[in-house]
Design a protein around this motif. Structure first.
Motif, mmCIF file in Angstrom:
data_model
loop_
_atom_site.group_PDB
_atom_site.id
_atom_site.type_symbol
_atom_site.label_atom_id
_atom_site.label_comp_id
_atom_site.label_asym_id
_atom_site.label_seq_id
_atom_site.Cartn_x
_atom_site.Cartn_y
_atom_site.Cartn_z
ATOM 1 N N THR A 67 93.301 56.264 109.546
ATOM 2 C CA THR A 67 94.362 57.262 109.699
ATOM 3 C C THR A 67 95.667 56.773 109.079
ATOM 4 O OG1 THR A 67 93.367 58.052 111.749
ATOM 5 C CG2 THR A 67 95.661 58.668 111.340
ATOM 6 N N MET A 68 95.991 55.497 109.308
ATOM 7 C CA MET A 68 97.202 54.925 108.728
ATOM 8 C C MET A 68 97.116 54.928 107.200
ATOM 9 S SD MET A 68 98.884 51.153 109.379
ATOM 10 C CE MET A 68 98.947 51.435 111.154
ATOM 11 N N ALA A 69 95.925 54.604 106.672
ATOM 12 C CA ALA A 69 95.734 54.613 105.223
ATOM 13 C C ALA A 69 95.922 56.022 104.670
ATOM 14 C CB ALA A 69 94.339 54.097 104.874
ATOM 15 N N GLU A 70 95.427 57.019 105.400
ATOM 16 C CA GLU A 70 95.589 58.405 104.967
ATOM 17 C C GLU A 70 97.063 58.798 104.929
ATOM 18 O OE1 GLU A 70 94.163 62.933 106.194
ATOM 19 O OE2 GLU A 70 93.544 61.204 107.391
ATOM 20 N N GLN A 71 97.816 58.388 105.945
ATOM 21 C CA GLN A 71 99.246 58.707 105.986
ATOM 22 C C GLN A 71 99.990 58.020 104.849
ATOM 23 O OE1 GLN A 71 100.302 57.446 109.923
ATOM 24 N NE2 GLN A 71 99.553 59.326 110.903
ATOM 25 N N PHE A 72 99.613 56.768 104.570
ATOM 26 C CA PHE A 72 100.262 56.018 103.495
ATOM 27 C C PHE A 72 99.975 56.662 102.140
ATOM 28 C CE2 PHE A 72 99.997 52.579 100.287
ATOM 29 C CZ PHE A 72 101.328 52.194 100.291
ATOM 30 N N LEU A 73 98.701 57.038 101.913
ATOM 31 C CA LEU A 73 98.343 57.669 100.647
ATOM 32 C C LEU A 73 98.988 59.042 100.513
ATOM 33 C CD1 LEU A 73 94.570 56.690 100.356
ATOM 34 C CD2 LEU A 73 96.434 55.925 98.888
ATOM 35 N N THR A 74 99.090 59.764 101.640
ATOM 36 C CA THR A 74 99.765 61.066 101.618
ATOM 37 C C THR A 74 101.214 60.909 101.169
ATOM 38 O OG1 THR A 74 98.368 61.906 103.399
ATOM 39 C CG2 THR A 74 100.440 63.060 103.014
ATOM 40 N N PHE A 75 101.858 59.875 101.673
ATOM 41 C CA PHE A 75 103.255 59.596 101.316
ATOM 42 C C PHE A 75 103.400 59.335 99.818
ATOM 43 C CE2 PHE A 75 106.683 56.443 100.682
ATOM 44 C CZ PHE A 75 107.761 57.170 101.175
ATOM 45 N N LEU A 76 102.364 58.751 99.198
ATOM 46 C CA LEU A 76 102.427 58.440 97.773
ATOM 47 C C LEU A 76 101.921 59.581 96.891
ATOM 48 C CD1 LEU A 76 101.088 54.754 97.731
ATOM 49 C CD2 LEU A 76 103.457 55.504 97.530
ATOM 50 N N VAL A 77 100.801 60.188 97.301
ATOM 51 C CA VAL A 77 100.103 61.126 96.423
ATOM 52 C C VAL A 77 100.722 62.521 96.433
ATOM 53 C CG1 VAL A 77 97.892 62.254 95.966
ATOM 54 C CG2 VAL A 77 97.946 59.843 96.615
#
Length: 241
Positions: free
Chosen positions: A112-122
């Motif tokens: 979930t944290m990885a998804e939030q981080f990637l969302t912030f970038l992508v």
């Protein structure tokens, strides 16, 4: 003595293969970085999913450089029977092995944290570059078409994008599904909302989970090879005068 010579030869041959693979990855990485469009045309959807989240050119260059250095150290250390080089080879492999284990744990525990981080970038990149940056748009189109998905999370990733603001429509992939792969009507926000096409990140996670046995088998195989290489390098190190 014969056992030592056999292991030494196998160490040289094994690391020569790693060295050549590293050189190949470096070459491909440079090709992707210099001419990503022709790379996509050559490999099509095989490369699109990976290129969605990382700059494949830089990733391949980094991976190729690591393999290139490892292969060189392994070959040179075994051939010259240099204890210092063998210890460097062992140390680098150990660091990579530990990093892989840590990465696997983080991926399992903090998805979930990885998804939030990637969302912030992508997502900001989608809003800014989709429809205006050629290679970025080609990658997304290939991914959305191949995986039958829309955006990173879903169609809402395009709500504030330049593409939607200027064209008043969403990408056609946001209004299609697995059974209806083509759409003629413009993809409006209402239609995209009603279709509710899944985001590409979820699709990729689903495919990974579906092929978990294969992915796990590959990971175990790589880990076993790394452990074997560390054991062999230590055997040569301990038996050198």
């Amino acid at each position: 003595m014969q056992c030592f010579k056999f292991i030494k030869v196998m160490m040289i041959l094994f690391n020569l293969l790693i060295f050549l693979c590293g050189a190949a990855l470096l070459a491909v990485g440079i090709w992707v970085s210099v001419d990503g469009t022709s790379f996509l045309k050559a490999f099509g959807s095989l490369s699109s999913s990976a290129m969605q989240f990382v700059n494949v050119g830089y990733f391949l260059i980094a991976a190729g450089a690591v393999l290139f250095i490892l292969g060189f150290l392994g070959c040179y250390g075994a051939h010259s029977e240099n204890k210092c080089v063998l210890m460097m080879f062992f140390s680098i492999l150990l660091i990579i092995f530990i990093a892989e284990i840590a990465g696997a744990v983080v991926a399992l525990v903090y998805t979930t944290m990885a998804e939030q981080f990637l969302t912030f970038l992508v997502v900001p990149a989608i809003e800014k570059d989709y429809g205006y940056q050629t290679e970025f748009t080609q990658v997304w189109n290939s991914t959305m078409e191949g995986l039958h998905c829309c955006g990173f999370n879903n169609y809402t990733d395009f709500n504030s994008s330049r593409f939607v603001k200027e064209n008043k429509v969403f990408p056609p992939f946001c209004c299609t599904n697995n059974t209806d792969s083509h759409t003629v009507e413009p993809c409006t926000e209402d239609k995209a909302k009603s279709m509710n096409v899944q985001g590409c990140f979820r699709q990729i996670l689903q495919k990974i989970r579906t092929n978990a046995v294969t992915v796990g088998g590959v990971a175990v195989g790589v880990a076993a090879l790394e452990l074997a290489a560390m054991v062999v390098s230590m055997y040569l190190y301990c038996n050198l005068k």
